[in-house]
Write an enzyme that holds these catalytic residues in place. Structure first.
Site, PDB file in Angstrom:
ATOM      1  N   TYR A 199       0.840  -1.193   0.000  1.00 39.29           N
ATOM      2  CA  TYR A 199       0.000   0.000   0.000  1.00 39.29           C
ATOM      3  C   TYR A 199       0.874   1.243   0.000  1.00 39.29           C
ATOM      4  O   TYR A 199       1.519   1.558   0.994  1.00 39.29           O
ATOM      5  CB  TYR A 199      -0.904  -0.019   1.234  1.00 39.29           C
ATOM      6  CG  TYR A 199      -2.143   0.852   1.153  1.00 39.29           C
ATOM      7  CD1 TYR A 199      -2.346   1.761   0.121  1.00 39.29           C
ATOM      8  CD2 TYR A 199      -3.127   0.745   2.121  1.00 39.29           C
ATOM      9  CE1 TYR A 199      -3.481   2.535   0.056  1.00 39.29           C
ATOM     10  CE2 TYR A 199      -4.285   1.519   2.066  1.00 39.29           C
ATOM     11  CZ  TYR A 199      -4.454   2.412   1.033  1.00 39.29           C
ATOM     12  OH  TYR A 199      -5.590   3.188   0.978  1.00 39.29           O
ATOM     13  N   LYS A 212      -1.113  -1.019  -4.244  1.00 36.02           N
ATOM     14  CA  LYS A 212      -2.310  -0.208  -4.035  1.00 36.02           C
ATOM     15  C   LYS A 212      -1.882   1.227  -3.813  1.00 36.02           C
ATOM     16  O   LYS A 212      -1.002   1.504  -2.996  1.00 36.02           O
ATOM     17  CB  LYS A 212      -3.090  -0.734  -2.822  1.00 36.02           C
ATOM     18  CG  LYS A 212      -4.391  -0.004  -2.562  1.00 36.02           C
ATOM     19  CD  LYS A 212      -5.129  -0.612  -1.368  1.00 36.02           C
ATOM     20  CE  LYS A 212      -6.452   0.091  -1.128  1.00 36.02           C
ATOM     21  NZ  LYS A 212      -7.159  -0.447   0.051  1.00 36.02           N
TER      22      LYS A 212
END
Length: 302
Positions: free
Chosen positions: A133, A158
């Site tokens: 992330y 992400k």
């Protein structure tokens, strides 16, 4: 592990005494999977990962694994200092998760190569595949993203930064590496539907939908319209529902989680309030959210 459709980030229900409510978490996840979720990301950002202790993280993951029963992939969060993140990884692996969403370390700014080292050390704790992330201080260069994507256990990235130009460079850098054809990119911005059309334009088709947690009908209709090129419905939902929702969300820090939890309760499953440092929405804001949900459902029906 290939994802399709709307990705479900469930909230974490708390009982009246503030403890983790496993029964309601199971009901919440079952409702999402039955509605058509393409994957379950439990105890992540929307699930108040920041406020869970390691035991709760493991228990929540186990509930998700048992509830989904193999119907869709289950990923759980890990993050923070390296020893803590490694412990998280071991725990969610023990609970049966299919993968890990690796959140960046907090309150520290690291050089790009330090982020590579962080991912290497955390992923060494288990054999689970990992989605990294990118957000906050963990902003990758194109070269660093390509290096992380080449790590054997990393399957996706992400993005929570929201810089389209930067993310486009990251996507192109990763795609230039042989063997990354199946590497997956995710739009991880709050209320990701508002930026989903732009992200699709740079090759990022997957996104996390917080709205799916409380209004799967709206989230699925939007995803279907976006996928099929139904621009009229996309615009109608953006104007009638998502745009006003973002405006309400931005009125109070932390509402990206608090409003989602309130929405789940509005739709019939009382999941309790949020833990500190977040605050529950005011009665006025809950009432506005309820009206927005009605407008979104009406837009879908129309």
């Amino acid at each position: 592990m290939k994802f399709q459709g709307v990705l479900f980030f469930p909230v974490t229900p708390f009982a009246a005494d503030g403890s983790l409510d496993e029964e309601r978490l199971g009901r919440h996840i079952e409702a999402g999977v039955s509605a058509g979720a393409g994957g379950v990301f439990v105890a992540c950002g929307t699930g108040e990962f920041h406020a869970l202790d390691p035991d709760e993280l493991e228990r929540a993951t186990r509930v998700a694994v048992e509830t989904t029963a193999g119907r869709v992939p289950v990923l759980a969060a890990a993050g923070g200092p390296v020893p803590v993140a490694r412990d998280h990884a071991v725990r969610v692996a023990r609970a049966g998760a299919d993968g890990i969403l690796l959140l960046p370390p907090y309150l520290v700014t690291a050089p790009p190569q330090g982020l590579v080292r962080y991912v290497e050390e955390v992923t060494a704790a288990t054999d689970l595949p990992v989605v990294f992330y990118q957000r906050g201080s963990a902003r990758l260069t194109g070269a660093t993203a390509a290096e992380i994507a080449a790590l054997p256990k990393v399957i996706g990235l992400k993005d929570g930064v929201g810089d389209i130009e930067h993310m486009h460079r990251v996507v192109r850098a990763v795609r230039a590496v042989p063997g990354t054809e199946d590497f997956q990119f995710f739009n991880g911005l709050p209320t990701a539907e508002t930026t989903a059309p732009a992200y699709r334009g740079i090759g990022v088709g997957l996104y996390s939908s917080a709205v799916f947690a409380f209004a799967p009908e709206i989230a699925l209709a939007f995803h279907r319209a976006l996928s099929q090129g139904d621009d009229a419905l996309v615009c109608r939902l953006l104007d009638a529902f998502y745009g006003p929702l973002v405006a309400l969300r931005d009125e109070v820090p932390g509402y990206a989680v608090s409003l989602v939890k309130a929405g789940v309760t509005i739709r019939g499953l009382d999941v309790g309030g949020v833990r500190a440092p977040l605050l529950d929405p005011t009665p006025e804001h809950v009432a506005r959210l309820a009206k927005l949900i009605d407008r979104g459902l009406e837009a879908v029906a129309a």
